[in-house]
Design a protein around this motif. Structure first.
Motif, PDB file in Angstrom:
ATOM      1  N   MET A   1       0.853  -1.305   0.198  1.00 10.51           N
ATOM      2  CA  MET A   1      -0.229   0.372  -0.344  1.00 10.51           C
ATOM      3  C   MET A   1       0.747   1.210   0.316  1.00 10.51           C
ATOM      4  O   MET A   1       1.749   0.882   1.010  1.00 10.51           O
ATOM      5  N   SER A   2       0.904   2.356  -1.268  1.00  2.00           N
ATOM      6  CA  SER A   2       1.589   2.926  -1.318  1.00  2.00           C
ATOM      7  C   SER A   2       0.944   4.911  -1.575  1.00  2.00           C
ATOM      8  O   SER A   2      -0.063   4.108  -2.363  1.00  2.00           O
ATOM      9  N   GLY A   3       0.602   5.884  -1.363  1.00  2.00           N
ATOM     10  CA  GLY A   3       0.231   6.994  -1.892  1.00  2.00           C
ATOM     11  C   GLY A   3       0.388   7.912  -0.648  1.00  2.00           C
ATOM     12  O   GLY A   3       0.830   8.273   0.184  1.00  2.00           O
ATOM     13  N   ILE A   4      -0.228   8.753  -1.353  1.00  2.00           N
ATOM     14  CA  ILE A   4      -0.125  10.257  -0.639  1.00  2.00           C
ATOM     15  C   ILE A   4      -1.929  10.710  -0.198  1.00  2.00           C
ATOM     16  O   ILE A   4      -2.554  10.939  -0.467  1.00  2.00           O
ATOM     17  N   LEU A   5      -1.211  11.041   0.440  1.00  2.00           N
ATOM     18  CA  LEU A   5      -2.668  11.646   1.620  1.00  2.00           C
ATOM     19  C   LEU A   5      -3.045  12.678   2.029  1.00  2.00           C
ATOM     20  O   LEU A   5      -1.978  13.276   2.470  1.00  2.00           O
ATOM     21  N   LEU A   6      -3.349  13.452   1.747  1.00  2.00           N
ATOM     22  CA  LEU A   6      -4.409  14.312   1.645  1.00  2.00           C
ATOM     23  C   LEU A   6      -4.865  15.025   3.097  1.00  2.00           C
ATOM     24  O   LEU A   6      -6.326  13.907   3.399  1.00  2.00           O
ATOM     25  N   VAL A   7      -4.805  15.362   4.650  1.00  2.00           N
ATOM     26  CA  VAL A   7      -4.571  15.640   5.239  1.00  2.00           C
ATOM     27  C   VAL A   7      -5.202  16.688   5.811  1.00  2.00           C
ATOM     28  O   VAL A   7      -4.118  17.851   5.588  1.00  2.00           O
ATOM     29  N   ASP A   8      -6.354  17.236   6.723  1.00  2.00           N
ATOM     30  CA  ASP A   8      -6.885  18.299   7.323  1.00  2.00           C
ATOM     31  C   ASP A   8      -6.938  18.396   8.905  1.00  2.00           C
ATOM     32  O   ASP A   8      -7.414  17.997   9.041  1.00  2.00           O
ATOM     33  N   LYS A   9      -5.373  18.688   8.887  1.00  2.00           N
ATOM     34  CA  LYS A   9      -5.305  18.593  10.432  1.00  2.00           C
ATOM     35  C   LYS A   9      -6.071  19.804  11.615  1.00  2.00           C
ATOM     36  O   LYS A   9      -5.729  21.176  11.232  1.00  2.00           O
ATOM     37  N   PRO A  10      -6.348  18.646  12.524  1.00  2.00           N
ATOM     38  CA  PRO A  10      -7.545  19.796  12.949  1.00  2.00           C
ATOM     39  C   PRO A  10      -6.544  20.530  14.201  1.00  2.00           C
ATOM     40  O   PRO A  10      -4.866  20.531  14.776  1.00  2.00           O
ATOM     41  N   LYS A  11      -6.841  21.858  14.795  1.00  2.00           N
ATOM     42  CA  LYS A  11      -6.452  22.517  15.845  1.00  2.00           C
ATOM     43  C   LYS A  11      -5.620  21.434  16.853  1.00  2.00           C
ATOM     44  O   LYS A  11      -6.745  20.243  17.892  1.00  2.00           O
ATOM     45  N   GLY A  12      -4.781  21.720  17.707  1.00  2.00           N
ATOM     46  CA  GLY A  12      -3.834  20.712  18.687  1.00  2.00           C
ATOM     47  C   GLY A  12      -3.015  19.436  18.212  1.00  2.00           C
ATOM     48  O   GLY A  12      -2.749  19.081  19.150  1.00  2.00           O
ATOM     49  N   SER A  13      -3.711  18.572  17.927  1.00  2.00           N
ATOM     50  CA  SER A  13      -2.824  16.821  16.767  1.00  2.00           C
ATOM     51  C   SER A  13      -1.691  17.936  16.697  1.00  2.00           C
ATOM     52  O   SER A  13      -1.577  19.272  15.857  1.00  2.00           O
ATOM     53  N   THR A  14      -0.417  18.044  16.951  1.00  2.00           N
ATOM     54  CA  THR A  14       0.740  17.634  15.937  1.00  2.00           C
ATOM     55  C   THR A  14       1.115  17.069  14.857  1.00  2.00           C
ATOM     56  O   THR A  14       0.467  15.987  14.724  1.00  2.00           O
ATOM     57  N   SER A  15       2.112  17.395  13.911  1.00  2.00           N
ATOM     58  CA  SER A  15       2.054  16.638  12.428  1.00  2.00           C
ATOM     59  C   SER A  15       2.335  14.579  12.719  1.00  2.00           C
ATOM     60  O   SER A  15       2.036  14.594  12.549  1.00  2.00           O
ATOM     61  N   HIS A  16       3.148  14.911  13.774  1.00  2.00           N
ATOM     62  CA  HIS A  16       3.392  14.017  14.444  1.00  2.00           C
ATOM     63  C   HIS A  16       1.971  12.848  14.518  1.00  2.00           C
ATOM     64  O   HIS A  16       2.350  11.545  14.000  1.00  2.00           O
ATOM     65  N   ASP A  17       1.076  13.663  15.105  1.00  2.00           N
ATOM     66  CA  ASP A  17       0.189  12.795  15.829  1.00  2.00           C
ATOM     67  C   ASP A  17      -0.739  12.112  14.775  1.00  2.00           C
ATOM     68  O   ASP A  17      -1.600  11.222  14.752  1.00  2.00           O
ATOM     69  N   VAL A  18      -0.683  13.141  13.584  1.00  2.00           N
ATOM     70  CA  VAL A  18      -1.525  12.497  12.552  1.00  2.00           C
ATOM     71  C   VAL A  18      -1.168  11.218  11.763  1.00  2.00           C
ATOM     72  O   VAL A  18      -1.483  10.535  11.523  1.00  2.00           O
ATOM     73  N   VAL A  19       0.439  11.158  11.389  1.00  2.00           N
ATOM     74  CA  VAL A  19       1.132  10.412  11.380  1.00  2.00           C
ATOM     75  C   VAL A  19       1.534   9.054  11.977  1.00  2.00           C
ATOM     76  O   VAL A  19       0.695   8.204  11.381  1.00  2.00           O
TER      77      VAL A  19
END
Length: 306
Positions: A1-19
């Motif tokens: 599984m490979s690809g790019i995901l476009l994420v709308d990061k919410p307030k309060g989360s770090t970029s690392h949290d999203v990852v």
């Protein structure tokens, strides 16, 4: 599984949290992002999954567009509203003076990165050092503000849309505008609207979607980059994946490219590798006329799985 995901990061989360959330939901170890967003900021975060993490470095240089809201007369140690207030000053500037100060930053100028940021110094992130009381002042760097528009002024609050180059801190831009007005300023809201051709309108909330829904939203690696494309025949695929040079007779179709440029090499719809051109595309016709099966492309990043 490979690809790019476009994420709308919410307030309060770090970029690392999203990852980490993407890793958990997709059961993938290889997950990364192209360009950190501060925890207080929201908006577009580009996340790479699987082999697509190797494409992220080519998305870093894209221009970025933000919508920011700042508060004049307020100075914090982080240059944003999450920091400790250092000083409050009156701001007596007129709307015309505020507009003039904001627009004066369009173009290239020298910016000092904030002490609280995700940049690394000797292997540690600046915000981690700052929280330990170790304030590291990085040298100024040139950044470019391509445009500022949709400026709205309401008392001490000012909002606008800004398009920036790689390495620009919008928090620092707000503070610089405030300094020019003599009162200081602090970013209170920040939202990333786009990164190059990618838009936040196409992004998803990774916390709300199921693994199956996230998988469906992955953008294939073949649709991520904008380098010129070259297609090779079936017989050339294996040797290309082994890192061998791509010769004239391996190529079945191509878009124009210059010498020493990066090209994407495909077989049908599959991205095989990124390669460096050793000839310009206009010379290929001459080589065919003289039946000279010379090396044209040198692979430097192959994708055996994508």
């Amino acid at each position: 599984m490979s690809g790019i995901l476009l994420v709308d990061k919410p307030k309060g989360s770090t970029s690392h949290d999203v990852v980490e959330e993407v890793r958990r939901k997709l059961n993938q170890k290889r997950v990364g992002h192209a360009g950190t967003l501060d925890p207080f900021a929201t908006g577009l975060l580009i996340v790479g999954v699987g082999s697509a993490t190797r494409l992220l470095e080519y998305l870093m240089n894209h221009r970025k567009v933000y919508r920011v809201r700042m508060r004049l007369g307020l100075i914090t140690d982080t240059f944003d509203i999450t920091g400790k207030i250092q000083e409050e000053r009156p701001c007596n500037a007129t709307k015309e003076q505020i507009l003039e100060a904001i627009n004066s930053f369009v173009g290239t100028y020298v910016q000092v990165p904030p002490a609280y940021s995700a940049k690394k110094y000797r292997g540690e992130r600046l915000y981690e050092l700052a929280r330990q009381g170790k304030i590291i002042r990085l040298p100024p760097r040139e950044v470019t503000i391509y445009r500022i528009e949709n400026v709205e002024i309401e008392d001490l609050f000012v909002s606008f849309i800004v398009e920036t180059s790689l390495g620009t801190y919008v928090r620092s831009l707000c503070m610089d505008i405030g300094y020019k007005l003599g009162c200081g300023a602090t970013a209170v809201e920040l939202r990333r609207l786009s990164v190059g051709p990618f838009r936040v309108e196409d992004a998803v909330d990774v916390y709300a979607l199921t693994p199956e829904e996230l998988t469906k939203r992955l953008i294939p690696m073949s649709r991520v980059l904008d380098f010129p494309k070259v297609w090779i025949n079936d017989e050339a695929v294996k040797k290309t994946l082994d890192g061998m040079k791509i010769r004239l007779n391996d190529i079945v179709h191509y878009e124009p490219f210059e010498k020493d440029s990066i090209v994407q090499v495909f077989n049908n719809d599959r991205l095989i590798c990124l390669a460096r051109s050793e000839r310009r595309s206009t010379f290929l016709k001459t080589l065919r006329e003289h039946e000279r099966n010379e090396a044209i492309l040198k692979p430097f990043k192959v994708f055996k799985e994508n």
